[in-house]
Design a protein around this motif. Structure first.
Motif, PDB file in Angstrom:
ATOM      1  N   GLU A  76      -9.466  19.568  -4.067  1.00 60.30           N
ATOM      2  CA  GLU A  76      -9.587  18.132  -4.350  1.00 60.30           C
ATOM      3  C   GLU A  76      -8.213  17.554  -4.652  1.00 60.30           C
ATOM      4  OE1 GLU A  76     -11.503  16.714  -7.915  1.00 60.30           O
ATOM      5  OE2 GLU A  76     -11.438  18.724  -8.788  1.00 60.30           O
ATOM      6  N   ASP A  77      -8.047  16.301  -4.279  1.00 57.16           N
ATOM      7  CA  ASP A  77      -6.786  15.581  -4.491  1.00 57.16           C
ATOM      8  C   ASP A  77      -7.138  14.167  -4.926  1.00 57.16           C
ATOM      9  OD1 ASP A  77      -4.335  14.333  -4.419  1.00 57.16           O
ATOM     10  OD2 ASP A  77      -3.946  14.705  -2.304  1.00 57.16           O
ATOM     11  N   SER A  78      -6.752  13.819  -6.163  1.00 61.16           N
ATOM     12  CA  SER A  78      -6.965  12.468  -6.686  1.00 61.16           C
ATOM     13  C   SER A  78      -5.595  11.828  -6.894  1.00 61.16           C
ATOM     14  CB  SER A  78      -7.711  12.509  -8.029  1.00 61.16           C
ATOM     15  OG  SER A  78      -8.881  13.290  -7.940  1.00 61.16           O
ATOM     16  N   GLN A  79      -5.397  10.666  -6.306  1.00 58.77           N
ATOM     17  CA  GLN A  79      -4.077  10.033  -6.382  1.00 58.77           C
ATOM     18  C   GLN A  79      -4.238   8.538  -6.606  1.00 58.77           C
ATOM     19  OE1 GLN A  79      -1.290  11.984  -5.867  1.00 58.77           O
ATOM     20  NE2 GLN A  79       0.204  10.374  -6.193  1.00 58.77           N
ATOM     21  N   MET A  80      -3.612   8.017  -7.651  1.00 56.18           N
ATOM     22  CA  MET A  80      -3.622   6.567  -7.851  1.00 56.18           C
ATOM     23  C   MET A  80      -2.696   5.904  -6.844  1.00 56.18           C
ATOM     24  SD  MET A  80      -5.826   5.710 -10.054  1.00 56.18           S
ATOM     25  CE  MET A  80      -5.383   3.959 -10.108  1.00 56.18           C
ATOM     26  N   VAL A  81      -3.181   4.841  -6.217  1.00 59.42           N
ATOM     27  CA  VAL A  81      -2.405   4.130  -5.199  1.00 59.42           C
ATOM     28  C   VAL A  81      -2.514   2.630  -5.443  1.00 59.42           C
ATOM     29  CG1 VAL A  81      -2.740   5.953  -3.493  1.00 59.42           C
ATOM     30  CG2 VAL A  81      -4.359   4.039  -3.574  1.00 59.42           C
ATOM     31  N   ALA A  82      -1.536   1.903  -4.925  1.00 56.22           N
ATOM     32  CA  ALA A  82      -1.548   0.443  -5.001  1.00 56.22           C
ATOM     33  C   ALA A  82      -1.644  -0.096  -3.578  1.00 56.22           C
ATOM     34  CB  ALA A  82      -0.290  -0.082  -5.685  1.00 56.22           C
ATOM     35  N   LEU A  83      -2.762  -0.724  -3.254  1.00 54.71           N
ATOM     36  CA  LEU A  83      -2.983  -1.235  -1.909  1.00 54.71           C
ATOM     37  C   LEU A  83      -2.160  -2.496  -1.695  1.00 54.71           C
ATOM     38  CD1 LEU A  83      -5.455   0.645  -2.534  1.00 54.71           C
ATOM     39  CD2 LEU A  83      -6.720  -0.730  -0.893  1.00 54.71           C
ATOM     40  N   THR A  84      -1.474  -2.553  -0.585  1.00 49.69           N
ATOM     41  CA  THR A  84      -0.592  -3.686  -0.315  1.00 49.69           C
ATOM     42  C   THR A  84      -1.151  -4.646   0.728  1.00 49.69           C
ATOM     43  OG1 THR A  84       0.582  -2.334   1.321  1.00 49.69           O
ATOM     44  CG2 THR A  84       1.474  -2.379  -0.911  1.00 49.69           C
ATOM     45  N   ALA A  85      -1.985  -4.150   1.632  1.00 48.94           N
ATOM     46  CA  ALA A  85      -2.541  -5.014   2.674  1.00 48.94           C
ATOM     47  C   ALA A  85      -3.705  -5.823   2.114  1.00 48.94           C
ATOM     48  CB  ALA A  85      -3.017  -4.178   3.862  1.00 48.94           C
ATOM     49  N   PRO A  86      -3.875  -7.062   2.570  1.00 55.07           N
ATOM     50  CA  PRO A  86      -4.986  -7.883   2.088  1.00 55.07           C
ATOM     51  C   PRO A  86      -6.324  -7.386   2.617  1.00 55.07           C
ATOM     52  CG  PRO A  86      -3.874  -8.989   3.900  1.00 55.07           C
ATOM     53  CD  PRO A  86      -3.054  -7.774   3.578  1.00 55.07           C
ATOM     54  N   TYR A  87      -7.392  -7.714   1.894  1.00 52.06           N
ATOM     55  CA  TYR A  87      -8.721  -7.383   2.413  1.00 52.06           C
ATOM     56  C   TYR A  87      -9.155  -8.470   3.381  1.00 52.06           C
ATOM     57  CZ  TYR A  87     -13.665  -6.877   3.068  1.00 52.06           C
ATOM     58  OH  TYR A  87     -14.900  -6.762   3.663  1.00 52.06           O
ATOM     59  N   ILE A  88      -9.441  -8.070   4.614  1.00 52.16           N
ATOM     60  CA  ILE A  88      -9.988  -8.970   5.625  1.00 52.16           C
ATOM     61  C   ILE A  88     -11.153  -8.233   6.273  1.00 52.16           C
ATOM     62  CG2 ILE A  88      -9.537 -10.317   7.718  1.00 52.16           C
ATOM     63  CD1 ILE A  88      -6.552 -10.229   7.033  1.00 52.16           C
ATOM     64  N   ALA A  89     -12.316  -8.867   6.312  1.00 55.10           N
ATOM     65  CA  ALA A  89     -13.508  -8.229   6.875  1.00 55.10           C
ATOM     66  C   ALA A  89     -13.215  -7.710   8.288  1.00 55.10           C
ATOM     67  CB  ALA A  89     -14.668  -9.218   6.908  1.00 55.10           C
ATOM     68  N   GLY A  90     -13.591  -6.460   8.523  1.00 54.34           N
ATOM     69  CA  GLY A  90     -13.372  -5.860   9.827  1.00 54.34           C
ATOM     70  C   GLY A  90     -12.051  -5.123   9.956  1.00 54.34           C
ATOM     71  N   PHE A  91     -11.204  -5.231   8.915  1.00 54.99           N
ATOM     72  CA  PHE A  91      -9.882  -4.600   8.970  1.00 54.99           C
ATOM     73  C   PHE A  91      -9.626  -3.743   7.737  1.00 54.99           C
ATOM     74  CE2 PHE A  91      -9.633  -8.549  11.424  1.00 54.99           C
ATOM     75  CZ  PHE A  91      -9.136  -8.083  12.636  1.00 54.99           C
ATOM     76  N   LEU A  92     -10.694  -3.191   7.170  1.00 55.44           N
ATOM     77  CA  LEU A  92     -10.573  -2.379   5.961  1.00 55.44           C
ATOM     78  C   LEU A  92      -9.609  -1.211   6.157  1.00 55.44           C
ATOM     79  CD1 LEU A  92     -11.680  -1.743   3.080  1.00 55.44           C
ATOM     80  CD2 LEU A  92     -13.421  -0.326   4.212  1.00 55.44           C
ATOM     81  N   ALA A  93      -9.578  -0.666   7.362  1.00 58.20           N
ATOM     82  CA  ALA A  93      -8.751   0.519   7.615  1.00 58.20           C
ATOM     83  C   ALA A  93      -7.275   0.280   7.343  1.00 58.20           C
ATOM     84  CB  ALA A  93      -8.944   0.988   9.060  1.00 58.20           C
ATOM     85  N   PHE A  94      -6.817  -0.948   7.554  1.00 54.99           N
ATOM     86  CA  PHE A  94      -5.395  -1.224   7.338  1.00 54.99           C
ATOM     87  C   PHE A  94      -5.042  -1.197   5.848  1.00 54.99           C
ATOM     88  CE2 PHE A  94      -6.197  -2.896  11.566  1.00 54.99           C
ATOM     89  CZ  PHE A  94      -5.108  -2.418  12.265  1.00 54.99           C
ATOM     90  N   ARG A  95      -6.024  -1.363   4.988  1.00 58.14           N
ATOM     91  CA  ARG A  95      -5.816  -1.249   3.545  1.00 58.14           C
ATOM     92  C   ARG A  95      -5.868   0.199   3.079  1.00 58.14           C
ATOM     93  NH1 ARG A  95      -6.505  -5.026  -0.500  1.00 58.14           N
ATOM     94  NH2 ARG A  95      -8.106  -3.916  -1.678  1.00 58.14           N
TER      95      ARG A  95
END
Length: 252
Positions: A76-95
């Motif tokens: 197992e690997d748990s890592q805190m991250v800060a998402l930089t890409a905005p949430y846009i429906a249909g583009f979750l993968a880029f976040r």
């Protein structure tokens, strides 16, 4: 987000999805996928992100690897991250994909013998607005066979949570039974699967990469002790537990 997403960003992401979509392989590519009881499959992965309550930026990116068929934790690997890409429906993968890829890369560097032979993703694959959801994105960029398993129905391409859909769910009597999710154009984008006898509420399975839909459905069923396949369930449980331990004031 309240503000409208930048049009140029959306167009760029659409173009990138279309480019990567051409690389998706919707067929079985591994020997174990074709063998009875998936003989030769020894390691199954699961990924998920859990967010600090009320925070859309800071999250725990989680990777687990379980043994197969016993479904016991190997890594197992748990890592805190800060998402930089905005949430846009249909583009979750880029976040989310960059951080899930990093987790797989850390594993490859430190314990390559534990690399999963298939990854379960909490989200959709081909069952998506442009037939390229998170499971496809992660699968293509990692090169690992991947399966998308969503808990909720994405109402897309003519598939709706209507009376007909509910009646199809009612027909599923035992774990392993499924029915196809068919787009308005007639293409099968995924399947609704009754994943275990204990739960009458289905999950929605779709191809991510390098696996056929029928194999993805059978494999998902074989990994279910409860409604959600164990690799995804363990990733969810462990990422939430990480947040409870490290950020107790933010959790309910």
């Amino acid at each position: 987000m309240s503000a409208s997403p930048p049009e140029d960003l959306v167009k760029h992401w659409e173009s990138e999805q279309e480019r990567l979509r051409q690389q998706v392989v919707e067929d079985d590519t591994e020997d174990w996928q074709r063998r009875p009881d998936f003989l030769g499959l020894q390691r199954v992965g699961g990924v998920d992100l859990s967010f600090i309550k009320g925070d859309e930026v800071n999250a725990c990116a989680q990777l687990v690897v379980l043994s197969y068929p016993d479904l016991e934790l190997l890594y197992e690997d748990s890592q805190m991250v800060a998402l930089t890409a905005p949430y846009i429906a249909g583009f979750l993968a880029f976040r989310e994909t960059p951080f899930l890829l990093e987790a797989l890369q850390r594993l490859k560097l430190t314990r390559p013998e534990l690399m999963p032979q298939v990854v379960f993703v909490d989200g959709n694959g081909l069952f998506h607005y442009r037939e390229f959801g998170l499971a496809c994105h992660l699968g293509v960029l990692s090169g690992i066979p991947s399966v998308g398993v969503a808990k909720n129905l994405l109402q897309v391409q003519g598939v709706y949570k209507n009376e007909e859909h509910q009646s199809q769910i009612a027909v599923l009597q035992t774990g392993g039974e499924s029915f196809p999710l068919i787009s308005a154009s007639g293409k099968v984008l995924g399947k609704a699967l009754r994943s275990c006898d204990k739960s009458s509420k289905p999950v929605y399975v779709s191809v991510g990469h390098r696996i056929s839909l029928d194999t993805a459905v059978r494999l998902t069923h074989s990994c279910c002790r409860y409604r959600v396949p164990e690799p995804i369930r363990q990733a969810d449980v462990r990422s939430r537990e990480y947040l409870r331990v490290h950020f107790p004031a933010t959790q309910t």
